[in-house]
Motif scaffolding. Structure first.
Motif, mmCIF file in Angstrom:
data_model
loop_
_atom_site.group_PDB
_atom_site.id
_atom_site.type_symbol
_atom_site.label_atom_id
_atom_site.label_comp_id
_atom_site.label_asym_id
_atom_site.label_seq_id
_atom_site.Cartn_x
_atom_site.Cartn_y
_atom_site.Cartn_z
ATOM 1 N N LEU A 128 0.827 -1.200 0.000
ATOM 2 C CA LEU A 128 0.000 0.000 0.000
ATOM 3 C C LEU A 128 0.864 1.254 0.000
ATOM 4 N N THR A 129 0.498 2.206 -0.853
ATOM 5 C CA THR A 129 1.197 3.491 -0.915
ATOM 6 C C THR A 129 0.533 4.459 0.053
ATOM 7 N N LEU A 130 1.246 4.845 1.097
ATOM 8 C CA LEU A 130 0.695 5.759 2.074
ATOM 9 C C LEU A 130 0.744 7.186 1.551
ATOM 10 N N ARG A 131 -0.183 7.996 2.019
ATOM 11 C CA ARG A 131 -0.205 9.403 1.625
ATOM 12 C C ARG A 131 1.055 10.094 2.106
ATOM 13 N N PRO A 132 1.547 11.088 1.394
ATOM 14 C CA PRO A 132 2.775 11.785 1.825
ATOM 15 C C PRO A 132 2.585 12.414 3.196
ATOM 16 N N LYS A 133 3.585 12.233 4.045
ATOM 17 C CA LYS A 133 3.490 12.803 5.394
ATOM 18 C C LYS A 133 3.703 14.315 5.324
ATOM 19 N N PRO A 134 3.028 15.048 6.189
ATOM 20 C CA PRO A 134 3.190 16.511 6.184
ATOM 21 C C PRO A 134 4.613 16.906 6.540
ATOM 22 N N LYS A 135 5.053 17.993 5.950
ATOM 23 C CA LYS A 135 6.409 18.461 6.199
ATOM 24 C C LYS A 135 6.545 18.957 7.631
ATOM 25 N N SER A 136 7.657 18.612 8.246
ATOM 26 C CA SER A 136 7.870 18.989 9.637
ATOM 27 C C SER A 136 7.964 20.505 9.777
ATOM 28 N N LYS A 137 7.375 21.017 10.861
ATOM 29 C CA LYS A 137 7.410 22.446 11.106
ATOM 30 C C LYS A 137 8.770 22.896 11.634
ATOM 31 N N THR A 142 29.278 10.955 6.309
ATOM 32 C CA THR A 142 30.018 12.110 5.819
ATOM 33 C C THR A 142 29.630 12.446 4.383
ATOM 34 N N ALA A 143 29.431 11.410 3.563
ATOM 35 C CA ALA A 143 29.041 11.648 2.171
ATOM 36 C C ALA A 143 27.628 12.222 2.074
ATOM 37 N N ARG A 144 26.730 11.841 2.995
ATOM 38 C CA ARG A 144 25.347 12.306 2.928
ATOM 39 C C ARG A 144 25.177 13.704 3.520
ATOM 40 N N PHE A 145 25.831 13.968 4.656
ATOM 41 C CA PHE A 145 25.558 15.189 5.408
ATOM 42 C C PHE A 145 26.769 16.107 5.572
ATOM 43 N N GLY A 146 27.891 15.741 5.011
ATOM 44 C CA GLY A 146 29.067 16.603 5.095
ATOM 45 C C GLY A 146 29.989 16.208 6.249
ATOM 46 N N SER A 147 31.168 16.777 6.239
ATOM 47 C CA SER A 147 32.201 16.413 7.222
ATOM 48 C C SER A 147 31.963 17.038 8.589
ATOM 49 N N LEU A 148 31.028 17.989 8.697
ATOM 50 C CA LEU A 148 30.791 18.653 9.978
ATOM 51 C C LEU A 148 29.806 17.904 10.871
ATOM 52 N N ILE A 149 29.228 16.817 10.411
ATOM 53 C CA ILE A 149 28.281 16.083 11.221
ATOM 54 C C ILE A 149 29.000 15.466 12.423
ATOM 55 N N GLU A 150 28.378 15.543 13.576
ATOM 56 C CA GLU A 150 28.963 15.028 14.817
ATOM 57 C C GLU A 150 28.571 13.563 14.985
ATOM 58 N N ILE A 171 15.504 10.904 4.835
ATOM 59 C CA ILE A 171 15.713 12.205 5.478
ATOM 60 C C ILE A 171 15.974 13.231 4.387
ATOM 61 N N ASP A 172 15.099 14.226 4.301
ATOM 62 C CA ASP A 172 15.199 15.223 3.241
ATOM 63 C C ASP A 172 16.174 16.344 3.584
ATOM 64 N N GLY A 173 16.126 16.824 4.824
ATOM 65 C CA GLY A 173 16.934 17.974 5.203
ATOM 66 C C GLY A 173 18.309 17.597 5.722
ATOM 67 N N PRO A 174 19.029 18.589 6.245
ATOM 68 C CA PRO A 174 20.376 18.346 6.775
ATOM 69 C C PRO A 174 20.323 17.676 8.147
ATOM 70 N N ALA A 175 21.444 17.121 8.543
ATOM 71 C CA ALA A 175 21.611 16.519 9.862
ATOM 72 C C ALA A 175 22.979 16.914 10.393
ATOM 73 N N ASP A 176 23.030 17.274 11.661
ATOM 74 C CA ASP A 176 24.305 17.701 12.235
ATOM 75 C C ASP A 176 24.768 16.818 13.384
ATOM 76 N N ARG A 177 24.013 15.735 13.676
ATOM 77 C CA ARG A 177 24.409 14.856 14.772
ATOM 78 C C ARG A 177 23.859 13.464 14.526
ATOM 79 N N PHE A 178 24.661 12.452 14.868
ATOM 80 C CA PHE A 178 24.260 11.059 14.700
ATOM 81 C C PHE A 178 24.713 10.275 15.914
#
Length: 325
Positions: A114-123, A219-227, A196-203
């Motif tokens: 089943l294809t679920l409806r798109p989830k609303p964008k986070s505020k 590092t390849a997905r979110f850059g070298s500054l991710i913690e 995950i559509d947006g950036p991430a700075d911590r994992f």
């Protein structure tokens, strides 16, 4: 986790005490979790029938949104498919709407892929602080009691592996996946990060994600500054180039060796990973420790709907704590 290092003297450590600071708001949110108007909207009823298809084939009677809403109600109120059909019949009668209710076989067949409806964008527009963990969910089949009582051997593995990614900022589940039991945590990580559509700075994750493939992927997905906060194992060794160009893992190994693992956890904020453990506990209590669907594709749909349910409940209201002792 800290309690593992203090197991021999746990009885001498005073237990922390907390107080809920928004009890009135949280109490109302708990009431609304059982309110049918939260789970059924007028838009869903207006889009109940499927649009006419323009290609060859049978005409579906129910839209994907109608099937999703029925499966959601069954999951929230812990009803099998037949009882879900009866529940939806009574709701349609009480609301006075002339809609046909799908039977249990239709719900099972349409739930496959089943294809679920798109989830609303986070505020929340802040970067994601991601905590990833996994747990096992039982499926149908011979259970532990039969194996223990009658010493019978199971015909098949009776569990699946649920991978969840929690955003520490918003408190919502931002990525999820249901896999078979032979899929490791690092193997499922690329599929989680794709959601995950947006950036991430911590994992933050446990030692199962330790290794160069995980760090290179993040590092390849979110850059070298991710913690990256992943605990190295006790027998971890420094890389060959650690003296001149230490990696994040090398710094963690050196910090643990110099100050101890407990001090490293406090300094890096690794203790926040306990919120991922709490999320798994919420799933087992609210959704349940067992999957009801029989086929793997239906189980994946059930897990996706479970994520939507937990996020909806989080949006209704969650407690805020302050430490009192």
């Amino acid at each position: 986790m800290p309690y593992k290092f203090n197991a021999d003297r746990r009885d001498k450590i005073p237990k922390q005490r907390h107080r809920v600071t928004n009890w009135a708001e949280y109490n109302e949110g708990l009431r609304r979790r059982g309110d049918l108007t939260v789970w059924i909207s007028e838009d869903a009823l207006s889009l109940w029938s499927a649009p006419r298809r323009t290609t060859r084939g049978g005409q579906p009677h129910y839209s994907d949104l109608a099937i999703e809403m029925c499966l959601t109600l069954g999951l929230v109120f812990k009803q099998p498919l037949r009882q879900t059909q009866g529940l939806m019949r009574s709701i349609a009668q009480l609301l006075g709407v002339a809609i046909a209710v799908p039977d249990f076989s239709t719900l099972s067949r349409r739930g496959n892929g089943l294809t679920l409806r798109p989830k609303p964008k986070s505020k929340c527009d802040k970067p994601v602080q991601l905590v990833v963990d996994s747990t096992g969910l039982k499926i149908f089949g011979e259970g532990d009691w039969l194996e223990e009582k009658h010493k019978t051997r199971r015909k098949r593995r009776s569990w699946r592996k649920l991978h969840l990614g929690l955003d520490l900022v918003s408190g919502e589940i931002v990525c999820s996946d249901l896999t078979k039991d032979d899929v490791g945590d690092p193997t499922a990580l690329p599929g989680l990060l794709d959601q995950i559509d947006g950036p991430a700075d911590r994992f933050l994750a446990d030692g199962a994600y330790d290794g160069k493939p995980t760090s290179d992927l993040l590092t390849a997905r979110f850059g070298s500054l991710i913690e990256l906060t992943i605990p190295p194992p006790k027998n971890a060794l420094l890389s060959l180039n650690a003296a001149k160009d230490p990696t994040v893992r090398d710094r963690h190994i050196a910090d643990v060796a110099a100050r101890g693992r407990m001090a490293w956890q406090k300094a890096t904020g690794y203790n926040q990973r306990s919120r991922g453990e709490t999320l798994m506990g919420r799933w087992k209590v609210v959704i349940g420790p067992k999957l009801k669907a029989r086929t793997f594709e239906n189980q994946k749909t059930e897990a996706k709907i479970g994520v939507r349910v937990l996020n909806r409940m989080t949006g209704l209201g969650h407690p805020s704590f302050e430490r009192t002792a």
